[in-house]
Motif scaffolding. Sequence first.
Motif, PDB file in Angstrom:
ATOM      1  N   VAL A   1       6.387 -14.694  -6.466  1.00 56.57           N
ATOM      2  CA  VAL A   1       6.139 -15.412  -7.721  1.00 56.57           C
ATOM      3  C   VAL A   1       7.068 -14.773  -8.753  1.00 56.57           C
ATOM      4  CG1 VAL A   1       4.466 -16.005  -9.519  1.00 56.57           C
ATOM      5  CG2 VAL A   1       3.727 -15.881  -7.132  1.00 56.57           C
ATOM      6  N   MET A   2       8.082 -15.538  -9.148  1.00 52.96           N
ATOM      7  CA  MET A   2       9.114 -14.981 -10.035  1.00 52.96           C
ATOM      8  C   MET A   2       8.936 -15.476 -11.474  1.00 52.96           C
ATOM      9  SD  MET A   2      13.235 -15.058  -9.584  1.00 52.96           S
ATOM     10  CE  MET A   2      13.549 -16.693 -10.233  1.00 52.96           C
ATOM     11  N   LEU A   3       8.865 -14.534 -12.386  1.00 56.38           N
ATOM     12  CA  LEU A   3       8.770 -14.851 -13.809  1.00 56.38           C
ATOM     13  C   LEU A   3      10.163 -14.826 -14.423  1.00 56.38           C
ATOM     14  CD1 LEU A   3       7.243 -15.192 -16.545  1.00 56.38           C
ATOM     15  CD2 LEU A   3       7.028 -12.700 -16.614  1.00 56.38           C
ATOM     16  N   VAL A   4      10.522 -15.920 -15.099  1.00 56.80           N
ATOM     17  CA  VAL A   4      11.809 -15.987 -15.806  1.00 56.80           C
ATOM     18  C   VAL A   4      11.559 -15.678 -17.273  1.00 56.80           C
ATOM     19  CG1 VAL A   4      13.801 -17.439 -16.387  1.00 56.80           C
ATOM     20  CG2 VAL A   4      12.654 -17.735 -14.178  1.00 56.80           C
ATOM     21  N   ILE A   5      12.287 -14.693 -17.807  1.00 58.17           N
ATOM     22  CA  ILE A   5      12.160 -14.358 -19.231  1.00 58.17           C
ATOM     23  C   ILE A   5      13.532 -14.369 -19.894  1.00 58.17           C
ATOM     24  CG2 ILE A   5       9.963 -13.091 -19.257  1.00 58.17           C
ATOM     25  CD1 ILE A   5      11.400 -10.545 -18.784  1.00 58.17           C
ATOM     26  N   ASP A   6      13.530 -14.675 -21.177  1.00 55.49           N
ATOM     27  CA  ASP A   6      14.763 -14.806 -21.963  1.00 55.49           C
ATOM     28  C   ASP A   6      15.123 -13.441 -22.561  1.00 55.49           C
ATOM     29  OD1 ASP A   6      16.657 -15.251 -23.927  1.00 55.49           O
ATOM     30  OD2 ASP A   6      15.668 -17.007 -24.784  1.00 55.49           O
ATOM     31  N   GLY A   7      16.185 -12.838 -22.032  1.00 55.96           N
ATOM     32  CA  GLY A   7      16.611 -11.509 -22.490  1.00 55.96           C
ATOM     33  C   GLY A   7      17.006 -11.462 -23.953  1.00 55.96           C
ATOM     34  N   SER A   8      17.421 -12.613 -24.492  1.00 58.09           N
ATOM     35  CA  SER A   8      17.894 -12.625 -25.890  1.00 58.09           C
ATOM     36  C   SER A   8      16.740 -12.468 -26.883  1.00 58.09           C
ATOM     37  CB  SER A   8      18.680 -13.898 -26.187  1.00 58.09           C
ATOM     38  OG  SER A   8      17.810 -15.010 -26.221  1.00 58.09           O
ATOM     39  N   THR A   9      15.498 -12.543 -26.398  1.00 55.36           N
ATOM     40  CA  THR A   9      14.351 -12.395 -27.311  1.00 55.36           C
ATOM     41  C   THR A   9      13.889 -10.943 -27.421  1.00 55.36           C
ATOM     42  OG1 THR A   9      12.749 -12.860 -25.553  1.00 55.36           O
ATOM     43  CG2 THR A   9      13.525 -14.740 -26.831  1.00 55.36           C
ATOM     44  N   GLY A  10      14.548 -10.034 -26.709  1.00 50.47           N
ATOM     45  CA  GLY A  10      14.243  -8.609 -26.859  1.00 50.47           C
ATOM     46  C   GLY A  10      12.795  -8.266 -26.570  1.00 50.47           C
TER      47      GLY A  10
ATOM     48  N   THR B   1       1.959 -11.403 -16.514  1.00 50.55           N
ATOM     49  CA  THR B   1       1.450 -10.542 -15.444  1.00 50.55           C
ATOM     50  C   THR B   1      -0.073 -10.419 -15.552  1.00 50.55           C
ATOM     51  OG1 THR B   1       2.074  -8.624 -16.794  1.00 50.55           O
ATOM     52  CG2 THR B   1       3.541  -9.205 -15.017  1.00 50.55           C
ATOM     53  N   ALA B   2      -0.608 -10.607 -16.759  1.00 52.48           N
ATOM     54  CA  ALA B   2      -2.070 -10.607 -16.930  1.00 52.48           C
ATOM     55  C   ALA B   2      -2.670 -11.915 -16.412  1.00 52.48           C
ATOM     56  CB  ALA B   2      -2.423 -10.409 -18.403  1.00 52.48           C
ATOM     57  N   ALA B   3      -1.903 -13.014 -16.506  1.00 54.69           N
ATOM     58  CA  ALA B   3      -2.414 -14.340 -16.132  1.00 54.69           C
ATOM     59  C   ALA B   3      -2.271 -14.652 -14.649  1.00 54.69           C
ATOM     60  CB  ALA B   3      -1.709 -15.417 -16.949  1.00 54.69           C
ATOM     61  N   THR B   4      -1.275 -14.086 -14.007  1.00 58.17           N
ATOM     62  CA  THR B   4      -1.074 -14.379 -12.585  1.00 58.17           C
ATOM     63  C   THR B   4      -0.349 -13.214 -11.918  1.00 58.17           C
ATOM     64  OG1 THR B   4      -0.295 -16.047 -11.019  1.00 58.17           O
ATOM     65  CG2 THR B   4       1.163 -15.578 -12.869  1.00 58.17           C
ATOM     66  N   GLU B   5      -0.332 -13.220 -10.607  1.00 59.48           N
ATOM     67  CA  GLU B   5       0.332 -12.125  -9.886  1.00 59.48           C
ATOM     68  C   GLU B   5       1.829 -12.403  -9.819  1.00 59.48           C
ATOM     69  OE1 GLU B   5      -1.508 -11.738  -6.059  1.00 59.48           O
ATOM     70  OE2 GLU B   5      -3.506 -11.675  -6.969  1.00 59.48           O
ATOM     71  N   VAL B   6       2.579 -11.732 -10.674  1.00 55.65           N
ATOM     72  CA  VAL B   6       4.037 -11.881 -10.696  1.00 55.65           C
ATOM     73  C   VAL B   6       4.615 -10.793  -9.784  1.00 55.65           C
ATOM     74  CG1 VAL B   6       6.098 -11.695 -12.151  1.00 55.65           C
ATOM     75  CG2 VAL B   6       4.066 -12.861 -13.025  1.00 55.65           C
ATOM     76  N   SER B   7       5.540 -11.180  -8.895  1.00 54.27           N
ATOM     77  CA  SER B   7       6.092 -10.173  -7.977  1.00 54.27           C
ATOM     78  C   SER B   7       7.573  -9.877  -8.207  1.00 54.27           C
ATOM     79  CB  SER B   7       5.860 -10.595  -6.528  1.00 54.27           C
ATOM     80  OG  SER B   7       6.243 -11.941  -6.317  1.00 54.27           O
ATOM     81  N   SER B   8       8.242 -10.692  -9.063  1.00 51.58           N
ATOM     82  CA  SER B   8       9.635 -10.389  -9.394  1.00 51.58           C
ATOM     83  C   SER B   8       9.985 -11.019 -10.744  1.00 51.58           C
ATOM     84  CB  SER B   8      10.593 -10.890  -8.311  1.00 51.58           C
ATOM     85  OG  SER B   8      10.627 -12.303  -8.289  1.00 51.58           O
ATOM     86  N   LEU B   9      11.119 -10.594 -11.300  1.00 51.83           N
ATOM     87  CA  LEU B   9      11.553 -11.081 -12.616  1.00 51.83           C
ATOM     88  C   LEU B   9      13.000 -11.540 -12.573  1.00 51.83           C
ATOM     89  CD1 LEU B   9      10.172  -8.088 -14.743  1.00 51.83           C
ATOM     90  CD2 LEU B   9       9.218 -10.378 -14.770  1.00 51.83           C
ATOM     91  N   ALA B  10      13.305 -12.551 -13.389  1.00 50.24           N
ATOM     92  CA  ALA B  10      14.695 -12.938 -13.644  1.00 50.24           C
ATOM     93  C   ALA B  10      14.868 -12.881 -15.159  1.00 50.24           C
ATOM     94  CB  ALA B  10      14.978 -14.343 -13.126  1.00 50.24           C
ATOM     95  N   VAL B  11      15.898 -12.204 -15.624  1.00 47.25           N
ATOM     96  CA  VAL B  11      16.148 -12.082 -17.071  1.00 47.25           C
ATOM     97  C   VAL B  11      17.400 -12.888 -17.394  1.00 47.25           C
ATOM     98  CG1 VAL B  11      16.471 -10.502 -19.011  1.00 47.25           C
ATOM     99  CG2 VAL B  11      15.132  -9.756 -17.032  1.00 47.25           C
ATOM    100  N   THR B  12      17.233 -13.901 -18.268  1.00 43.80           N
ATOM    101  CA  THR B  12      18.331 -14.832 -18.554  1.00 43.80           C
ATOM    102  C   THR B  12      18.997 -14.540 -19.897  1.00 43.80           C
ATOM    103  OG1 THR B  12      16.853 -16.380 -19.678  1.00 43.80           O
ATOM    104  CG2 THR B  12      17.115 -16.659 -17.298  1.00 43.80           C
ATOM    105  N   LYS B  13      20.088 -15.252 -20.151  1.00 36.39           N
ATOM    106  CA  LYS B  13      20.773 -15.320 -21.454  1.00 36.39           C
ATOM    107  C   LYS B  13      21.245 -13.963 -21.977  1.00 36.39           C
ATOM    108  CE  LYS B  13      17.908 -19.343 -22.566  1.00 36.39           C
ATOM    109  NZ  LYS B  13      17.148 -20.095 -23.545  1.00 36.39           N
ATOM    110  N   LEU B  14      21.692 -13.100 -21.078  1.00 31.27           N
ATOM    111  CA  LEU B  14      22.164 -11.780 -21.509  1.00 31.27           C
ATOM    112  C   LEU B  14      23.552 -11.840 -22.139  1.00 31.27           C
ATOM    113  CD1 LEU B  14      20.929  -9.560 -18.544  1.00 31.27           C
ATOM    114  CD2 LEU B  14      20.024  -9.627 -20.869  1.00 31.27           C
TER     115      LEU B  14
END
Length: 317
Positions: free
Chosen positions: A238-247, A258-271
């Motif tokens: 379960v991959m969570l995508v987050i926007d890196g530009s929001t710091g 991660t509190a709402a569901t079991e996240v097992s990996s991350l992708a950080v976008t817009k770097l």
Amino acid sequence: MSFFKKIFSSEKKESLDKSLEKSKTSFFSKLTKAVAGKSKVDDEVLDNLEEILVSSDVGVNTTLKIINRIEKRVSEDKFLGTDELNQILREEIAGLLSEIDSGEATEFVIPVHVKPYVLMVVGVNGVGKTTTIGKLAYQFKKAGYKVVLGAADTFRAAAIDQLQIWADRVGVPLVKQNMGSDPASVAFDTLQSAVAQDADIVIIDTAGRLHNKVNLMNELTKVKRVMQKVIADAPHDVMLVIDGSTGQNAFEQAKQFTAATEVSSLAVTKLDGTAKGGVVIGISDQFNIPVKYIGVGEGIEDLQVFNKYEFVDSFFK
């Protein structure tokens, strides 16, 4: 240091260097001011460095760990010149991240013993979730895998349309239903289709709402439960995508999801468009969830496997 041996191709490394340009420029302009007129790393330099790391979105907890490591070196070496600070920072951050059991990958691969491998993607609207799915599909297809996409974000017609555009562009099948359909039903159909097609990997898009954690949790739990009627151990990631530009907001989103569901990996976008690239260092350290992919530009090739050593090397180059 043995941390920094060449791993990426020169083209890939160049792309990473370029995407971190704003973050790097911002960081080093602050660092140059902090050590102006100083020849030695003393308490004042360390205080300033702490402020710089926090303001570069590395995060308070990770910053304190880095400062502690540098203080230890200062006390051991007795005299550390400010001209060495860049190299020390680079080594200590790499050392800190080396303690995390992830960020070692260099290629787009999936486990060989799982087929089809089911990747469920979550994240709020606007973070680049659908684009990340499209680029992932491209990279996995390029690596020789058979890919199937599922449009289970049925709350926005735009999400289904956008995913269809990516599926057509990449040349992979998309399973979809009408807007307002049951997301779990779409996921079920997608997995059945993937099994029938002998696919290697299935990527399922889900709705990006976080205003009601209970609803989100229930919905994602239902999607997972229905998937398991087709593939008993799905989803495998379960991959969570987050926007890196929001710091720091990216930190907050990671906490909420991660509190709402079991996240097992991350992708950080817009770097590529931000000076907040330091957030990747903090997120890698703070969450017991690996950062797998980073978005380094708008092109179809501009999604990279996150390698912590290449990242630190580019940041402090």
